[in-house]
Structure formats: structure tokens, C-alpha cells
Motif scaffolding. Structure first.
Motif, PDB file in Angstrom:
ATOM      1  N   LYS A  11     -16.937  40.841   1.336  1.00 18.75           N
ATOM      2  CA  LYS A  11     -16.777  39.521   2.296  1.00 18.75           C
ATOM      3  C   LYS A  11     -16.612  39.764   3.601  1.00 18.75           C
ATOM      4  CE  LYS A  11     -14.266  36.029   4.155  1.00 18.75           C
ATOM      5  NZ  LYS A  11     -13.500  35.959   5.537  1.00 18.75           N
ATOM      6  N   TYR A  12     -17.432  39.099   4.465  1.00 15.57           N
ATOM      7  CA  TYR A  12     -17.291  39.260   5.772  1.00 15.57           C
ATOM      8  C   TYR A  12     -16.853  37.828   6.407  1.00 15.57           C
ATOM      9  CZ  TYR A  12     -20.163  43.351   4.927  1.00 15.57           C
ATOM     10  OH  TYR A  12     -20.618  44.436   4.636  1.00 15.57           O
ATOM     11  N   GLY A  13     -15.911  38.158   7.303  1.00 21.26           N
ATOM     12  CA  GLY A  13     -15.139  36.934   7.928  1.00 21.26           C
ATOM     13  C   GLY A  13     -15.957  36.583   9.143  1.00 21.26           C
ATOM     14  N   GLY A  14     -15.756  35.346   9.891  1.00 23.73           N
ATOM     15  CA  GLY A  14     -16.508  35.032  10.972  1.00 23.73           C
ATOM     16  C   GLY A  14     -16.401  36.032  12.213  1.00 23.73           C
ATOM     17  N   THR A  15     -15.345  36.605  12.432  1.00 23.92           N
ATOM     18  CA  THR A  15     -15.359  37.654  13.545  1.00 23.92           C
ATOM     19  C   THR A  15     -16.317  39.036  13.247  1.00 23.92           C
ATOM     20  OG1 THR A  15     -13.387  38.683  12.619  1.00 23.92           O
ATOM     21  CG2 THR A  15     -12.976  36.874  14.225  1.00 23.92           C
ATOM     22  N   SER A  16     -16.619  39.199  11.929  1.00 20.85           N
ATOM     23  CA  SER A  16     -17.191  40.341  11.625  1.00 20.85           C
ATOM     24  C   SER A  16     -18.800  40.057  11.671  1.00 20.85           C
ATOM     25  CB  SER A  16     -17.030  40.580  10.069  1.00 20.85           C
ATOM     26  OG  SER A  16     -15.693  41.066  10.157  1.00 20.85           O
ATOM     27  N   LEU A  17     -19.158  38.825  12.108  1.00 26.04           N
ATOM     28  CA  LEU A  17     -20.523  38.338  12.047  1.00 26.04           C
ATOM     29  C   LEU A  17     -20.927  37.617  13.201  1.00 26.04           C
ATOM     30  CD1 LEU A  17     -20.894  36.569   8.459  1.00 26.04           C
ATOM     31  CD2 LEU A  17     -21.690  39.026   9.163  1.00 26.04           C
ATOM     32  N   THR A  18     -20.066  37.839  14.395  1.00 26.33           N
ATOM     33  CA  THR A  18     -20.011  37.002  15.498  1.00 26.33           C
ATOM     34  C   THR A  18     -21.431  37.199  16.288  1.00 26.33           C
ATOM     35  OG1 THR A  18     -17.627  37.265  15.899  1.00 26.33           O
ATOM     36  CG2 THR A  18     -18.931  36.500  17.670  1.00 26.33           C
TER      37      THR A  18
END
Length: 423
Positions: A11-18
């Protein structure tokens, strides 16, 4: 169904895909996992501040009318789902550019169904056939988190942090492992963004993790933590930007040492409000009705206290999320229409909690907590005690001071012993 015990959900959060670089880094991690021979599912959040930006655009269009009804909330969910869907498509493109067969799916396309109101849905079930078929064909399945379909086929979002719940629910459905990638190295003894000497925890008991999440720890959504504990899911919290092993969520009976500290962490929640309701005792069903109405709106309450008061009134007190106050007020206004009741709200408070194990067996922990706050002129109120959590309300502007003082008082900054845990 195939044996999916080797399946891993990232699971990738928003900060991990900025940024594009972040997306490419996530794609490289997924590529390595799949080449290692494991079936892989990725669950993604909206990138960066996309959700906030979409909400701001909606607010610029117009404010929600008081009589808007569910139609307004339906369109907001339609809008917000775009954030996760764009993340999923971009990550799928990044994987395909590396030669990895990949298919992106929205929550409804992935077979995730929900009940509850728009903006606060609860996952009912997952039909594993679509994801399972893609995995059997050698694909990485990239799923939009935070969303599912209701009976009408409309998108319903799961509330802030709902992508964590999507990831845990998929891993639980397939019996695999779940790795939550975020922007910190794991679970800490306090929020490392505010407490520089917060120590990282190699392992956390699943029940303690569920309490930490409910009390405000932002590293994992509370419903996801509770589901992982109930399903005894193999779960890790990891940093998407490093090779750190992170924190493993474990069952205490198997892996936690007897001499582990009874206080694991100090957690704070700034999204807190305190509500007091006074109503005549003659309305003997009103207390039950209040909590039934809030439950219908999927609004969680904490620090609940109900008591008789002079002159023959009933007083209810509880805390709730400040962000849910508008919904709670509207629901209670309808309930109280024509009834002699008084509602008072204080919304400049924060909840600060000690989280650990066996706290009721250590009453000195509550005493030290309250003494520490009082000695530093921090007014505390609405004390709650339980085996895994002790919480108080403090003024919002003193919340971080309270966390720092308690973190020091309970000596949580010292290095944690290395634990050997399963991965």
C-alpha cells in the motif's frame, strides 16, 4: 481458489507517490517483489495533496446547501475517487514501462462493495475473482484505495485513511501479507514529526497498534489496524524511500518479551471535539437514540460518560472527530427537534493518550500522566482509563507540549531492544 499465502499487498500513501520519481520508485519495489516469485497487489492513495485540492475546487464551485441531501455527497465521492484512480493508472503505466504486465482497477472494478453513507463507507465484502484472475495471468494488480461500490453501483469513499483499510481487507481476503509504505521508518513511540527523540519500534502488539491508530497515530488508519488485529494479518509498516525493515505488527503471546515497557507510545489527536448534551430524564430513550443516530452516520465516539444531574436531568458527554461535527450536529438537530435539550460543543481541544498493555494493572501510569501535565500548567479533563489506553483532553495549543512531557516522563526515547520477528 489458488493458494495465495505468498501474496503480498503493497500500500502506497499519497506522500509515497507525490512526484514522478516517487511513482517510479514504487514501481521498482513492485517489480522486485514480483520477480521474487510472489503474487503482488498494489493499493494506492491519491498523490500528495490531491484530495485536499479536489475538495477546495468543490468548495469554490459552491457551498453545500442545508437541504442538499445525499445527492451532493454522491458527487463529492465521484470527484474524490478521481485522485486514487489517477494514482493507480500512473503506477500501472510505470510498471508497464518496465516490462511488468499490470492492470489498474478502481475499487468497484476490484469487486469491493460497501454500505454506509457517502464519505464514510464500510467495506462489506470483496469478490476476489477479478484480482485473482489477473494474478494467475502473471499481472500486478494495482487497485485504487479509499473507494468501493454500493448496491446502486455508485462510488462510496471510505473516509480519510481508507486506502489502508482497502489494502488490509484485500490481504485478509487472500490470506497474504500487507506492507504499508509511508514516509516514516515505522511505528514510533510518538509522532517523529514533532518529537525528535521518538524511538522506532521493531514490533508492536496488534491490539496496541489498533489502540494507537484509534487514538490518533497517523501511520495506520484505525479501521485498518482493527481489521488486521481481528484477522491476525501479517502486517508491516515501512518507509517507501529507504530499505529499513520497519515495524512488524505481531501477536504478543508469541513474540513480545515479558519485560517490554507497559507504556508503548504517547499518541495525540488534534482532530477532536468535546460534546455535552443535557436533556430531561423524562426522555428516557433519548440517550440510546443519540448514540444510535451517531452510529447510523458512522461517527465514532470516545471518552463517553452518562450520568444523572440536578435537577433531574441526564448529562451525556463524549468526544468525537472535529471534522465530523457538521454531520453530527445536523443529525442531532433532527433528533432533538421539539425536545427540551441543550447541546454544548468545545472544539479547541486535543486528545492525548498513553498506549500500551496492562495499564489498569499500573494505576501509577495514570497518576504520573496527570501529575506531569498539572506540574506544567496543562489542564487535563475527561480522563479515560483502560487496559491498553489512557486518554485525556487537553487544550489544543498545549497538545504537543503534553506529548513531549509525557514521552520524557515515561522514558520512551531510549532505544528499544532488538526483537527477532517474523517477516
Amino acid at each position: 481458489m489458488s493458494d495465495w499465502t505468498e501474496l503480498v499487498v503493497h500500500k502506497y500513501g499519497g506522500t509515497s507517490l507525490t512526484s514522478t520519481q516517487h511513482v517510479q520508485r514504487a514501481a521498482a519495489q513492485l517489480d522486485r517483489a514480483q520477480r521474487g516469485g510472489r503474487p503482488v497487489v498494489a493499493v494506492v492513495s491519491a498523490r500528495g495533496k490531491t484530495t485536499d485540492e479536489l475538495l477546495a475546487e468543490a468548495a469554490a464551485i459552491g457551498t453545500r446547501p442545508s437541504d442538499a441531501g445525499p445527492g451532493w455527497d454522491r458527487e463529492i465521492d465521484q470527484l474524490l475517487a478521481c485522485g486514487e484512480n489517477s494514482s493507480a493508472a500512473l503506477l500501472a503505466l510505470a510498471l508497464r514501462s518496465r516490462g511488468v504486465p499490470t492492470v489498474s482497477l478502481s475499487g468497484p472494478q476490484a469487486g469491493i462493495t460497501t454500505s454506509g453513507r457517502h464519505g464514510a463507507g464500510t467495506i462489506n465484502a470483496i469478490d476476489p475473482s477479478r484480482i485473482g484472475g489477473l494474478l494467475r495471468d502473471g499481472n500486478v494488480a494495482v487497485v485504487s484505495g479509499f473507494q468501493a461500490a454500493n448496491r446502486a453501483g455508485d462510488v462510496v469513499t471510505l473516509g480519510r485513511g481508507g486506502s489502508d483499510t482497502t489494502a488490509v481487507a484485500i490481504a485478509a481476503e487472500f490470506g497474504g501479507q500487507c506492507d504499508i509504505f509511508t514516509d516514516v521508518d515505522g511505528v514510533h513511540t510518538a509522532d517523529p514529526r514533532h518529537i525528535p527523540d521518538a524511538g522506532i519500534l521493531a514490533a508492536v502488539d496488534s491490539r496496541v497498534m489498533a489502540e494507537m491508530a484509534f487514538a490518533g497515530a497517523r501511520v495506520l488508519h484505525s479501521r485498518a489496524a482493527a481489521l488486521a488485529a481481528a484477522k491476525k494479518l501479517r502486517l508491516r509498516i515501512r518507509n517507501s524511500g529507504t530499505d529499513a525493515i520497519g515495524t512488524t505488527i505481531v501477536e504478543r503471546s508469541d513474540h513480545m518479551p515479558e519485560n517490554a515497557s507497559f507504556v508503548t507510545a504517547v499518541v495525540h489527536d488534534l482532530d477532536t471535539a468535546a460534546m455535552t448534551i443535557r436533556c430531561p430524564a423524562s426522555n428516557d430513550s433519548l440517550t440510546t437514540d443519540v448514540f444510535a443516530v451517531l452510529a447510523r452516520e458512522n461517527i465514532s465516539t470516545d471518552l463517553v460518560h452518562v450520568a444523572d444531574s440536578d435537577p433531574g436531568d441526564v448529562v451525556m458527554r463524549f468526544s468525537l472527530k472535529r471534522s465530523e461535527l457538521p454531520i453530527a450536529r445536523a443529525a442531532l438537530q433532527e433528533l432533538f427537534y421539539g425536545k427540551d435539550s441543550i447541546v454544548h460543543v468545545v472544539d479547541r481541544v486535543a486528545k492525548v493518550s498513553l498506549v500500551g498493555a496492562g495499564l489498569l494493572n499500573r494505576p501509577d501510569s495514570t497518576a504520573l500522566m496527570l501529575t506531569t501535565l498539572s506540574a506544567n500548567a496543562i489542564r487535563s479533563s475527561w480522563v479515560y482509563t483502560g487496559q491498553t489506553r489512557t486518554s485525556v483532553l487537553v487544550p489544543e495549543d498545549r497538545a504537543l507540549d503534553a506529548v513531549a512531557l509525557l514521552h520524557s516522563a515515561f522514558e520512551l526515547g531510549r532505544p528499544e531492544p532488538e526483537l527477532v520477528v517474523p517477516v
